[in-house]
Structures are given as C-alpha cells and as structure tokens.
Motif scaffolding. Structure first.
Motif, PDB file in Angstrom:
ATOM      1  N   GLY A 149      26.302 -41.197 120.826  1.00 36.69           N
ATOM      2  CA  GLY A 149      26.498 -40.618 122.153  1.00 36.69           C
ATOM      3  C   GLY A 149      25.701 -41.346 123.217  1.00 36.69           C
ATOM      4  O   GLY A 149      26.196 -41.610 124.319  1.00 36.69           O
ATOM      5  N   VAL A 150      24.472 -41.698 122.887  1.00 36.38           N
ATOM      6  CA  VAL A 150      23.635 -42.441 123.835  1.00 36.38           C
ATOM      7  C   VAL A 150      24.284 -43.785 124.151  1.00 36.38           C
ATOM      8  O   VAL A 150      24.339 -44.196 125.313  1.00 36.38           O
ATOM      9  N   PHE A 151      24.788 -44.465 123.138  1.00 39.66           N
ATOM     10  CA  PHE A 151      25.440 -45.757 123.378  1.00 39.66           C
ATOM     11  C   PHE A 151      26.559 -45.622 124.400  1.00 39.66           C
ATOM     12  O   PHE A 151      26.608 -46.352 125.387  1.00 39.66           O
ATOM     13  N   TRP A 152      27.481 -44.689 124.167  1.00 39.64           N
ATOM     14  CA  TRP A 152      28.625 -44.544 125.056  1.00 39.64           C
ATOM     15  C   TRP A 152      28.220 -44.087 126.452  1.00 39.64           C
ATOM     16  O   TRP A 152      28.868 -44.459 127.431  1.00 39.64           O
ATOM     17  N   LEU A 153      27.167 -43.293 126.549  1.00 37.02           N
ATOM     18  CA  LEU A 153      26.787 -42.760 127.850  1.00 37.02           C
ATOM     19  C   LEU A 153      25.770 -43.619 128.602  1.00 37.02           C
ATOM     20  O   LEU A 153      25.496 -43.356 129.774  1.00 37.02           O
ATOM     21  N   VAL A 154      25.261 -44.655 127.970  1.00 38.34           N
ATOM     22  CA  VAL A 154      24.442 -45.625 128.710  1.00 38.34           C
ATOM     23  C   VAL A 154      25.352 -46.491 129.579  1.00 38.34           C
ATOM     24  O   VAL A 154      25.007 -46.833 130.710  1.00 38.34           O
ATOM     25  N   LEU A 155      26.513 -46.819 129.071  1.00 38.53           N
ATOM     26  CA  LEU A 155      27.417 -47.727 129.780  1.00 38.53           C
ATOM     27  C   LEU A 155      27.748 -47.268 131.206  1.00 38.53           C
ATOM     28  O   LEU A 155      27.654 -48.074 132.131  1.00 38.53           O
ATOM     29  N   PRO A 156      28.109 -45.990 131.423  1.00 40.34           N
ATOM     30  CA  PRO A 156      28.431 -45.606 132.806  1.00 40.34           C
ATOM     31  C   PRO A 156      27.205 -45.517 133.725  1.00 40.34           C
ATOM     32  O   PRO A 156      27.363 -45.416 134.941  1.00 40.34           O
ATOM     33  N   SER A 157      26.012 -45.573 133.174  1.00 42.30           N
ATOM     34  CA  SER A 157      24.828 -45.566 134.042  1.00 42.30           C
ATOM     35  C   SER A 157      24.550 -46.947 134.615  1.00 42.30           C
ATOM     36  O   SER A 157      23.841 -47.082 135.619  1.00 42.30           O
ATOM     37  N   LEU A 158      25.090 -47.989 134.029  1.00 45.22           N
ATOM     38  CA  LEU A 158      24.779 -49.360 134.439  1.00 45.22           C
ATOM     39  C   LEU A 158      25.178 -49.694 135.877  1.00 45.22           C
ATOM     40  O   LEU A 158      24.424 -50.406 136.559  1.00 45.22           O
ATOM     41  N   PRO A 159      26.318 -49.202 136.394  1.00 49.96           N
ATOM     42  CA  PRO A 159      26.642 -49.516 137.796  1.00 49.96           C
ATOM     43  C   PRO A 159      25.569 -49.050 138.792  1.00 49.96           C
ATOM     44  O   PRO A 159      25.382 -49.688 139.828  1.00 49.96           O
ATOM     45  N   LEU A 160      24.845 -47.997 138.476  1.00 48.40           N
ATOM     46  CA  LEU A 160      23.766 -47.542 139.345  1.00 48.40           C
ATOM     47  C   LEU A 160      22.754 -48.663 139.547  1.00 48.40           C
ATOM     48  O   LEU A 160      22.285 -48.905 140.665  1.00 48.40           O
ATOM     49  N   PHE A 161      22.432 -49.384 138.486  1.00 47.40           N
ATOM     50  CA  PHE A 161      21.418 -50.430 138.544  1.00 47.40           C
ATOM     51  C   PHE A 161      21.913 -51.693 139.240  1.00 47.40           C
ATOM     52  O   PHE A 161      21.123 -52.576 139.561  1.00 47.40           O
ATOM     53  N   LEU A 162      23.218 -51.780 139.462  1.00 49.05           N
ATOM     54  CA  LEU A 162      23.772 -52.891 140.245  1.00 49.05           C
ATOM     55  C   LEU A 162      23.910 -52.511 141.713  1.00 49.05           C
ATOM     56  O   LEU A 162      23.599 -53.307 142.604  1.00 49.05           O
ATOM     57  N   LEU A 163      24.385 -51.284 141.972  1.00 48.48           N
ATOM     58  CA  LEU A 163      24.633 -50.867 143.345  1.00 48.48           C
ATOM     59  C   LEU A 163      23.343 -50.589 144.111  1.00 48.48           C
ATOM     60  O   LEU A 163      23.221 -50.984 145.275  1.00 48.48           O
ATOM     61  N   LEU A 164      22.368 -49.936 143.494  1.00 48.60           N
ATOM     62  CA  LEU A 164      21.134 -49.582 144.208  1.00 48.60           C
ATOM     63  C   LEU A 164      20.439 -50.815 144.800  1.00 48.60           C
ATOM     64  O   LEU A 164      20.170 -50.835 146.008  1.00 48.60           O
ATOM     65  N   PRO A 165      20.158 -51.858 144.023  1.00 47.87           N
ATOM     66  CA  PRO A 165      19.496 -53.010 144.654  1.00 47.87           C
ATOM     67  C   PRO A 165      20.372 -53.696 145.701  1.00 47.87           C
ATOM     68  O   PRO A 165      19.864 -54.200 146.703  1.00 47.87           O
ATOM     69  N   ALA A 166      21.674 -53.710 145.482  1.00 45.53           N
ATOM     70  CA  ALA A 166      22.569 -54.341 146.459  1.00 45.53           C
ATOM     71  C   ALA A 166      22.504 -53.602 147.793  1.00 45.53           C
ATOM     72  O   ALA A 166      22.418 -54.234 148.857  1.00 45.53           O
ATOM     73  N   LEU A 167      22.526 -52.279 147.745  1.00 47.76           N
ATOM     74  CA  LEU A 167      22.466 -51.500 148.979  1.00 47.76           C
ATOM     75  C   LEU A 167      21.105 -51.632 149.661  1.00 47.76           C
ATOM     76  O   LEU A 167      21.021 -51.745 150.884  1.00 47.76           O
ATOM     77  N   LEU A 168      20.034 -51.615 148.874  1.00 45.00           N
ATOM     78  CA  LEU A 168      18.694 -51.753 149.452  1.00 45.00           C
ATOM     79  C   LEU A 168      18.519 -53.124 150.107  1.00 45.00           C
ATOM     80  O   LEU A 168      17.956 -53.233 151.201  1.00 45.00           O
ATOM     81  N   ARG A 169      19.015 -54.155 149.456  1.00 44.36           N
ATOM     82  CA  ARG A 169      18.924 -55.513 150.035  1.00 44.36           C
ATOM     83  C   ARG A 169      19.788 -55.652 151.284  1.00 44.36           C
ATOM     84  O   ARG A 169      19.515 -56.485 152.146  1.00 44.36           O
ATOM     85  N   ALA A 170      20.845 -54.832 151.361  1.00 48.44           N
ATOM     86  CA  ALA A 170      21.723 -54.848 152.538  1.00 48.44           C
ATOM     87  C   ALA A 170      21.138 -54.030 153.691  1.00 48.44           C
ATOM     88  O   ALA A 170      21.767 -53.905 154.739  1.00 48.44           O
ATOM     89  N   GLY A 171      19.956 -53.443 153.472  1.00 44.60           N
ATOM     90  CA  GLY A 171      19.282 -52.728 154.546  1.00 44.60           C
ATOM     91  C   GLY A 171      19.510 -51.228 154.583  1.00 44.60           C
ATOM     92  O   GLY A 171      19.107 -50.573 155.539  1.00 44.60           O
ATOM     93  N   TRP A 172      20.149 -50.685 153.560  1.00 47.75           N
ATOM     94  CA  TRP A 172      20.381 -49.241 153.540  1.00 47.75           C
ATOM     95  C   TRP A 172      19.056 -48.495 153.414  1.00 47.75           C
ATOM     96  O   TRP A 172      18.109 -48.976 152.783  1.00 47.75           O
ATOM     97  N   ASN A 173      19.028 -47.310 153.972  1.00 43.82           N
ATOM     98  CA  ASN A 173      17.917 -46.386 153.783  1.00 43.82           C
ATOM     99  C   ASN A 173      17.796 -46.078 152.296  1.00 43.82           C
ATOM    100  O   ASN A 173      18.808 -45.908 151.606  1.00 43.82           O
TER     101      ASN A 173
END
Length: 116
Positions: free
Chosen positions: A62-86
């Motif tokens: 279960g952990v294996f399958w449910l780690v996968l959908p958490s990964l986009p968070l780790f891509l989007l958060l730094p991208a938004l922060l670097r783009a100047g988002w609050n």
C-alpha cells in the motif's frame, strides 16, 4: 501506553532533526526526509504488535502505490516557489495536486483490480 509514548517521541525526534538539519544543509535534510523512516517504523511497530507478516506485506504494498501520487507535490512546490509564489499559496496548490493525484491513483488502481 509506554509503547505509544515511545512511538510519538521517536517520530518527533526524526521530524525535529530534519528541521534542524535543513537550516544547515538542505541536501542532508532532504536525504533524511526521503528515507522511508516512517514506513520502516510503521512496519516494525505493526510486526511487534501483531507478529503478522501478511499485514506488514500488505502495508508495504500500500505504501508503494500511495507514494507515487505524492511525488508531483515535490515537483510543483519548488517550481511555484522559484516562480515567486507566496509560500502558503504554493504549498496549498501543491497539496491540492497531491490530493487530486491520490484520487486518480485510487481510481486507476480500482480499475486495475489492485486492492489496498
């Protein structure tokens, strides 16, 4: 009761350590945070409490399958922060993407007949 207190204390120590290390080195903090410490601790606690290897195996799958959908968070958060988002808005947007990704993953697993 002592076992629960130990679990809480150990978990808190890991989180506080990651936060403290991050002030000095984002690499070492990220490395520590990326380790599956929570999962390993959960496997150990579950096995010690139940002795049931099948439950540990099911949890691990279960952990294996449910780690996968958490990964986009780790891509989007730094991208938004670097783009100047609050920070808070970026975190909210990344978390919303993660929630949507979890929904999509659960739907997809259901279609594929994967039981969690």
């Amino acid at each position: 009761m002592l076992q629960y207190a130990l679990k809480v204390l150990l978990t808190a120590v890991v989180i506080v350590a990651i936060s403290a290390i991050a002030r000095r080195s984002s690499f070492w903090a990220a490395l520590l945070a990326s380790l599956p410490l929570t999962s390993l601790l959960a496997f150990i606690w579950l096995y010690l409490e139940t002795g049931d290897r099948a439950r540990v195996a099911a949890l691990s799958s279960g952990v294996f399958w449910l780690v996968l959908p958490s990964l986009p968070l780790f891509l989007l958060l730094p991208a938004l922060l670097r783009a100047g988002w609050n920070f808070w808005l970026a975190l909210l947007a990344a978390a919303a993407l993660a929630v949507a990704s979890y929904g999509l993953m659960l739907w997809l697993l259901g279609k594929l007949g994967v039981q969690l």
